[in-house]
Design a protein around this motif. Structure first.
Motif, PDB file in Angstrom:
ATOM      1  N   ASP A 106       0.855  -1.184   0.000  1.00 16.40           N
ATOM      2  CA  ASP A 106       0.000   0.000   0.000  1.00 16.40           C
ATOM      3  C   ASP A 106       0.889   1.232   0.000  1.00 16.40           C
ATOM      4  O   ASP A 106       1.472   1.585   1.010  1.00 16.40           O
ATOM      5  CB  ASP A 106      -0.897  -0.012   1.243  1.00 16.40           C
ATOM      6  CG  ASP A 106      -1.807   1.192   1.321  1.00 16.40           C
ATOM      7  OD1 ASP A 106      -1.780   2.033   0.397  1.00 16.40           O
ATOM      8  OD2 ASP A 106      -2.553   1.285   2.305  1.00 16.40           O
ATOM      9  N   ARG A 107       1.015   1.890  -1.147  1.00 18.62           N
ATOM     10  CA  ARG A 107       1.881   3.067  -1.236  1.00 18.62           C
ATOM     11  C   ARG A 107       1.343   4.255  -0.454  1.00 18.62           C
ATOM     12  O   ARG A 107       2.012   5.267  -0.319  1.00 18.62           O
ATOM     13  CB  ARG A 107       2.060   3.488  -2.706  1.00 18.62           C
ATOM     14  CG  ARG A 107       3.291   3.011  -3.365  1.00 18.62           C
ATOM     15  CD  ARG A 107       4.518   2.891  -2.474  1.00 18.62           C
ATOM     16  NE  ARG A 107       5.269   4.118  -2.357  1.00 18.62           N
ATOM     17  CZ  ARG A 107       5.715   4.607  -1.212  1.00 18.62           C
ATOM     18  NH1 ARG A 107       5.500   4.016  -0.096  1.00 18.62           N
ATOM     19  NH2 ARG A 107       6.397   5.705  -1.190  1.00 18.62           N
ATOM     20  N   ASP A 108       0.140   4.130   0.060  1.00 16.16           N
ATOM     21  CA  ASP A 108      -0.401   5.205   0.878  1.00 16.16           C
ATOM     22  C   ASP A 108       0.054   5.110   2.331  1.00 16.16           C
ATOM     23  O   ASP A 108      -0.309   5.930   3.152  1.00 16.16           O
ATOM     24  CB  ASP A 108      -1.929   5.205   0.820  1.00 16.16           C
ATOM     25  CG  ASP A 108      -2.438   5.585  -0.564  1.00 16.16           C
ATOM     26  OD1 ASP A 108      -1.733   6.340  -1.267  1.00 16.16           O
ATOM     27  OD2 ASP A 108      -3.518   5.113  -0.950  1.00 16.16           O
ATOM     28  N   THR A 109       0.860   4.074   2.642  1.00 12.09           N
ATOM     29  CA  THR A 109       1.375   3.923   3.997  1.00 12.09           C
ATOM     30  C   THR A 109       2.211   5.144   4.352  1.00 12.09           C
ATOM     31  O   THR A 109       3.109   5.527   3.622  1.00 12.09           O
ATOM     32  CB  THR A 109       2.252   2.655   4.109  1.00 12.09           C
ATOM     33  OG1 THR A 109       1.463   1.522   3.790  1.00 12.09           O
ATOM     34  CG2 THR A 109       2.816   2.505   5.513  1.00 12.09           C
ATOM     35  N   ASP A 110       1.885   5.755   5.454  1.00 16.17           N
ATOM     36  CA  ASP A 110       2.622   6.930   5.927  1.00 16.17           C
ATOM     37  C   ASP A 110       3.778   6.454   6.784  1.00 16.17           C
ATOM     38  O   ASP A 110       3.582   5.768   7.787  1.00 16.17           O
ATOM     39  CB  ASP A 110       1.682   7.825   6.739  1.00 16.17           C
ATOM     40  CG  ASP A 110       2.338   9.119   7.168  1.00 16.17           C
ATOM     41  OD1 ASP A 110       3.563   9.283   6.990  1.00 16.17           O
ATOM     42  OD2 ASP A 110       1.604   9.981   7.696  1.00 16.17           O
ATOM     43  N   ILE A 111       4.988   6.802   6.389  1.00 13.66           N
ATOM     44  CA  ILE A 111       6.173   6.354   7.130  1.00 13.66           C
ATOM     45  C   ILE A 111       6.133   6.830   8.575  1.00 13.66           C
ATOM     46  O   ILE A 111       6.662   6.180   9.464  1.00 13.66           O
ATOM     47  CB  ILE A 111       7.468   6.793   6.414  1.00 13.66           C
ATOM     48  CG1 ILE A 111       8.638   5.954   6.902  1.00 13.66           C
ATOM     49  CG2 ILE A 111       7.724   8.268   6.580  1.00 13.66           C
ATOM     50  CD1 ILE A 111       9.819   5.966   5.992  1.00 13.66           C
ATOM     51  N   ASP A 112       5.444   7.943   8.845  1.00 12.71           N
ATOM     52  CA  ASP A 112       5.330   8.425  10.219  1.00 12.71           C
ATOM     53  C   ASP A 112       4.462   7.493  11.063  1.00 12.71           C
ATOM     54  O   ASP A 112       4.631   7.437  12.280  1.00 12.71           O
ATOM     55  CB  ASP A 112       4.775   9.842  10.257  1.00 12.71           C
ATOM     56  CG  ASP A 112       5.777  10.857   9.736  1.00 12.71           C
ATOM     57  OD1 ASP A 112       6.972  10.518   9.632  1.00 12.71           O
ATOM     58  OD2 ASP A 112       5.356  11.982   9.411  1.00 12.71           O
ATOM     59  N   ASP A 113       3.556   6.752  10.428  1.00 14.97           N
ATOM     60  CA  ASP A 113       2.775   5.765  11.170  1.00 14.97           C
ATOM     61  C   ASP A 113       3.656   4.594  11.591  1.00 14.97           C
ATOM     62  O   ASP A 113       3.391   3.952  12.606  1.00 14.97           O
ATOM     63  CB  ASP A 113       1.607   5.242  10.333  1.00 14.97           C
ATOM     64  CG  ASP A 113       0.524   6.289  10.143  1.00 14.97           C
ATOM     65  OD1 ASP A 113       0.483   7.262  10.929  1.00 14.97           O
ATOM     66  OD2 ASP A 113      -0.276   6.144   9.204  1.00 14.97           O
ATOM     67  N   LEU A 114       4.680   4.293  10.791  1.00 12.27           N
ATOM     68  CA  LEU A 114       5.593   3.209  11.137  1.00 12.27           C
ATOM     69  C   LEU A 114       6.541   3.607  12.248  1.00 12.27           C
ATOM     70  O   LEU A 114       6.939   2.789  13.057  1.00 12.27           O
ATOM     71  CB  LEU A 114       6.428   2.805   9.908  1.00 12.27           C
ATOM     72  CG  LEU A 114       5.654   2.252   8.738  1.00 12.27           C
ATOM     73  CD1 LEU A 114       6.569   2.101   7.538  1.00 12.27           C
ATOM     74  CD2 LEU A 114       5.041   0.911   9.120  1.00 12.27           C
ATOM     75  N   ASP A 115       6.917   4.862  12.292  1.00 14.77           N
ATOM     76  CA  ASP A 115       7.874   5.327  13.283  1.00 14.77           C
ATOM     77  C   ASP A 115       7.498   6.728  13.753  1.00 14.77           C
ATOM     78  O   ASP A 115       8.059   7.732  13.311  1.00 14.77           O
ATOM     79  CB  ASP A 115       9.284   5.328  12.690  1.00 14.77           C
ATOM     80  CG  ASP A 115      10.347   5.602  13.737  1.00 14.77           C
ATOM     81  OD1 ASP A 115      10.006   5.707  14.934  1.00 14.77           O
ATOM     82  OD2 ASP A 115      11.522   5.725  13.358  1.00 14.77           O
ATOM     83  N   PRO A 116       6.534   6.826  14.677  1.00 21.02           N
ATOM     84  CA  PRO A 116       6.098   8.137  15.143  1.00 21.02           C
ATOM     85  C   PRO A 116       7.204   8.918  15.851  1.00 21.02           C
ATOM     86  O   PRO A 116       7.188  10.144  15.862  1.00 21.02           O
ATOM     87  CB  PRO A 116       4.934   7.838  16.091  1.00 21.02           C
ATOM     88  CG  PRO A 116       4.934   6.373  16.302  1.00 21.02           C
ATOM     89  CD  PRO A 116       5.767   5.729  15.256  1.00 21.02           C
ATOM     90  N   VAL A 117       8.190   8.234  16.416  1.00 23.32           N
ATOM     91  CA  VAL A 117       9.307   8.936  17.044  1.00 23.32           C
ATOM     92  C   VAL A 117      10.061   9.727  15.980  1.00 23.32           C
ATOM     93  O   VAL A 117      10.457  10.874  16.201  1.00 23.32           O
ATOM     94  CB  VAL A 117      10.250   7.946  17.769  1.00 23.32           C
ATOM     95  CG1 VAL A 117      11.495   8.655  18.281  1.00 23.32           C
ATOM     96  CG2 VAL A 117       9.528   7.275  18.926  1.00 23.32           C
TER      97      VAL A 117
END
Length: 152
Positions: A106-117
């Motif tokens: 899913d290219r809509d995956t937000d990288i900030d959701d993977l690593d909020p830090v």
């Protein structure tokens, strides 16, 4: 700072802040291994997968293993979890039918959701004056070199 006494290092606020950062990172890593979502390696693998996809570059599990400095078996486990979570899928490698390519599902995956830090760090750094940012970069590069040189 080389050659300074333990008392001098204790007093230096920069050294103290860096030590607190290192302790916080180690603590976060332990928490993530037990109960806080994907491991550091899974997060790093996903960041690499997204970066390579954005650049239009192919990526194999072997590439990921090399980038992370882990075994192919470890990457296989990471990819299984990312696939089960709906984050990645696989395509046959057109250059080597025995190999597969890893692509984000899913290219809509937000990288900030993977690593909020990481998102909070980027926000804090964005508030820095450019000259201060450049000084921080120099300092962090020196610290990174010191950490990377350990146990090699």
């Amino acid at each position: 700072m080389a050659g300074s006494t333990a008392e001098e290092r204790k007093i230096d606020p920069a050294v103290s802040a860096i030590e607190r950062l290192r302790l916080a990172e180690a603590s976060l890593s332990r928490r993530r291994q037990t109960a806080c979502g994907p491991s550091e390696n899974a997060r790093a693998a996903m960041r690499l997968i997204l970066e390579r996809a954005d650049a239009g570059e192919d990526l194999t599990p072997g590439d990921i293993a090399e980038h992370l400095g882990v075994s192919p078996a470890a990457v296989s486990g990471i990819l299984d979890k990312l696939h089960a979570g709906g984050l990645v899928t696989f395509r046959t490698n057109p250059d080597d039918r025995r190999s597969k390519l890893v692509v984000p599902f899913d290219r809509d995956t937000d990288i900030d959701d993977l690593d909020p830090v990481g998102a909070r760090i980027r926000q804090a750094v964005g508030d820095l004056d450019p000259e201060v940012s450049a000084a921080v970069v120099q300092l962090m590069e020196k610290i990174t070199q010191a950490v990377d040189a350990e146990c090699r």
